[in-house]
Design an enzyme around this catalytic site. Structure first.
Site, PDB file in Angstrom:
ATOM      1  N   GLU A  95       1.296   4.946   6.472  1.00 56.52           N
ATOM      2  CA  GLU A  95       2.096   4.959   5.262  1.00 56.52           C
ATOM      3  C   GLU A  95       1.581   6.009   4.295  1.00 56.52           C
ATOM      4  O   GLU A  95       0.397   6.335   4.282  1.00 56.52           O
ATOM      5  CB  GLU A  95       2.021   3.590   4.576  1.00 56.52           C
ATOM      6  CG  GLU A  95       2.457   2.439   5.449  1.00 56.52           C
ATOM      7  CD  GLU A  95       2.090   1.095   4.844  1.00 56.52           C
ATOM      8  OE1 GLU A  95       1.555   1.079   3.720  1.00 56.52           O
ATOM      9  OE2 GLU A  95       2.325   0.072   5.496  1.00 56.52           O
ATOM     10  N   CYS A 119     -11.703  -5.385   5.008  1.00 54.60           N
ATOM     11  CA  CYS A 119     -11.522  -6.058   3.723  1.00 54.60           C
ATOM     12  C   CYS A 119     -10.519  -7.193   3.900  1.00 54.60           C
ATOM     13  O   CYS A 119      -9.394  -6.979   4.356  1.00 54.60           O
ATOM     14  CB  CYS A 119     -11.024  -5.073   2.669  1.00 54.60           C
ATOM     15  SG  CYS A 119     -12.168  -3.700   2.360  1.00 54.60           S
ATOM     16  N   SER A 196     -11.159   7.897  -2.042  1.00 57.53           N
ATOM     17  CA  SER A 196     -11.567   6.505  -2.221  1.00 57.53           C
ATOM     18  C   SER A 196     -12.339   6.019  -1.008  1.00 57.53           C
ATOM     19  O   SER A 196     -12.013   6.364   0.125  1.00 57.53           O
ATOM     20  CB  SER A 196     -10.334   5.633  -2.435  1.00 57.53           C
ATOM     21  OG  SER A 196     -10.687   4.275  -2.556  1.00 57.53           O
ATOM     22  N   LEU A 220     -15.487  -1.542  -5.071  1.00 54.43           N
ATOM     23  CA  LEU A 220     -16.542  -2.556  -5.111  1.00 54.43           C
ATOM     24  C   LEU A 220     -16.018  -3.942  -4.728  1.00 54.43           C
ATOM     25  O   LEU A 220     -16.495  -4.569  -3.789  1.00 54.43           O
ATOM     26  CB  LEU A 220     -17.156  -2.623  -6.509  1.00 54.43           C
ATOM     27  CG  LEU A 220     -18.022  -1.437  -6.937  1.00 54.43           C
ATOM     28  CD1 LEU A 220     -18.521  -1.642  -8.368  1.00 54.43           C
ATOM     29  CD2 LEU A 220     -19.197  -1.255  -5.999  1.00 54.43           C
ATOM     30  N   ASN A 295      -2.131  -7.404  -5.399  1.00 52.71           N
ATOM     31  CA  ASN A 295      -0.744  -7.300  -4.990  1.00 52.71           C
ATOM     32  C   ASN A 295      -0.583  -8.162  -3.739  1.00 52.71           C
ATOM     33  O   ASN A 295      -1.065  -7.785  -2.672  1.00 52.71           O
ATOM     34  CB  ASN A 295      -0.404  -5.834  -4.692  1.00 52.71           C
ATOM     35  CG  ASN A 295       1.086  -5.562  -4.705  1.00 52.71           C
ATOM     36  OD1 ASN A 295       1.891  -6.475  -4.813  1.00 52.71           O
ATOM     37  ND2 ASN A 295       1.449  -4.294  -4.576  1.00 52.71           N
TER      38      ASN A 295
END
Length: 350
Positions: A95, A119, A196, A220, A295
């Site tokens: 994406e 994550c 990032s 973090l 989100n």
């Protein structure tokens, strides 16, 4: 019999294209013309490159692929956000996003098919990492997003915050960003390019040595190792101390203020004690903290904190002397968070 497709032109800027031009007795300036058509004139195919001889355009079309991806889905939000879901050769999907904000035109690009960082709240890593993207596949996202702009618009910022861990694919990413930065490319200032990462110390130190012009954002998501090991499992092998030391090295080399990202999860990492501990971690550093209210992702149990909880979190951090910015969410209705559109498409197909 399967025919091998031609090589990807966007992987070939520099020596490969120059060698091809030489082998075909063509002047070097043709390479500059091709680059200008792609990056400046926003050409979508060879036929639009009208200052190239027709015979050369035919030869280029035979010897090079201009685009290797297929647009599976193109979604648009009322706030001007647009998102592309691209299918790559071999079936992988990634994406990329265009965000409009007053005069800014920011693109968010991916570096891997999936993500291996694990994550727990992120849609990108739910199925692990399949492979790294090539330099050409990273550039192709930039150019496809640029094609969504109107004639009066131009790209102003790049954030490498899409699918994947950018620092796990630096060998392909850095040449792509160099093309975006150079005057003959997208001509985007290095100060407006942000990479990032969840925090890979050795790669952060490599950036400090080789590419200190770009901005660095470190995700973090927790103020201590105990909680971070749960939210970002790769942290168990790294630790916050090593990440912060590498971040300090990058700041010393670049002089650029560090950005830290913190996805705020209701009843997980949004308590007052988390804010106080985070304040202690960041207050003595030249840093900006981007707090991102979660989100929601279908199938995951995490929720967005209430407005009151967000305000309390912010107040504690500001009282500790931390520069805080709460990021305004864009594109919620088009699955604009990392990995959401790919995930929803997989569900639809599955």
């Amino acid at each position: 019999m399967t025919t091998t497709p031609p090589p990807h032109l966007l992987n070939a800027f520099g020596e490969p294209l120059e060698a091809w031009l030489k082998d075909n007795s063509l002047p070097r300036f043709r390479g500059a013309q091709i680059r200008n058509w792609l990056f400046k004139q926003r050409a979508e195919d060879w036929d639009q490159m009208t200052d190239l001889p027709k015979s050369l355009r035919t030869q280029l079309a035979a010897d090079w692929q201009l685009w290797t991806s297929e647009i599976l889905k193109h979604t648009e939000a009322e706030d001007g956000t647009e998102k592309l879901l691209l299918r790559l050769p071999g079936g992988g999907q990634v994406e990329c996003v265009l965000l409009r904000d007053t005069v800014r035109r920011t693109i968010c690009i991916s570096t891997q098919v999936g993500c291996g960082m694990g994550c727990v709240f992120c849609a990108s890593g739910l199925d692990g990492v399949e492979r790294n993207l090539t330099t050409g596949e990273i550039l192709e996202q930039m150019l496809r997003l640029q094609l969504l702009l109107g004639p009066e618009e131009r790209l102003s910022h790049i954030v490498v915050m899409g699918m994947g861990e950018p620092l796990a694919n630096l060998d392909a990413l850095l040449p792509a960003l160099a093309e975006a930065h150079r005057a003959e490319g997208l001509d985007i200032s290095a100060r407006r390019i942000t990479i990032s990462t969840v925090g890979l110390p050795q790669q952060i130190e490599r950036l400090a040595r080789e590419e200190t012009s770009y901005r660095l954002a470190i995700s973090l998501h927790a103020p201590n190792d105990l909680l971070r090991n749960e939210l970002v499992p790769v942290n168990d092998k790294i630790g916050l101390a090593a990440i912060m030391a590498a971040a300090d090295t990058f700041f010393a080399a670049s002089g650029r203020r560090l950005t830290f990202e913190y996805v705020l999860l209701a009843d997980v990492n949004d308590a007052p004690e988390h804010a106080r501990e985070l304040g202690k971690l960041l207050s003595d550093r030249e840093a900006l903290l981007n707090v991102i209210p979660y989100n929601p992702v279908a199938g995951l149990p995490y929720r967005t904190p209430t407005a009151e909880r967000q305000q309390q979190f912010r107040r504690i951090l500001e009282d500790a002397g931390v520069r805080v910015r709460f990021r305004h969410r864009k594109g919620d209705k088009i699955d604009a968070a990392c990995g959401q559109l790919r995930r929803s498409q997989m569900v639809e197909l599955g």
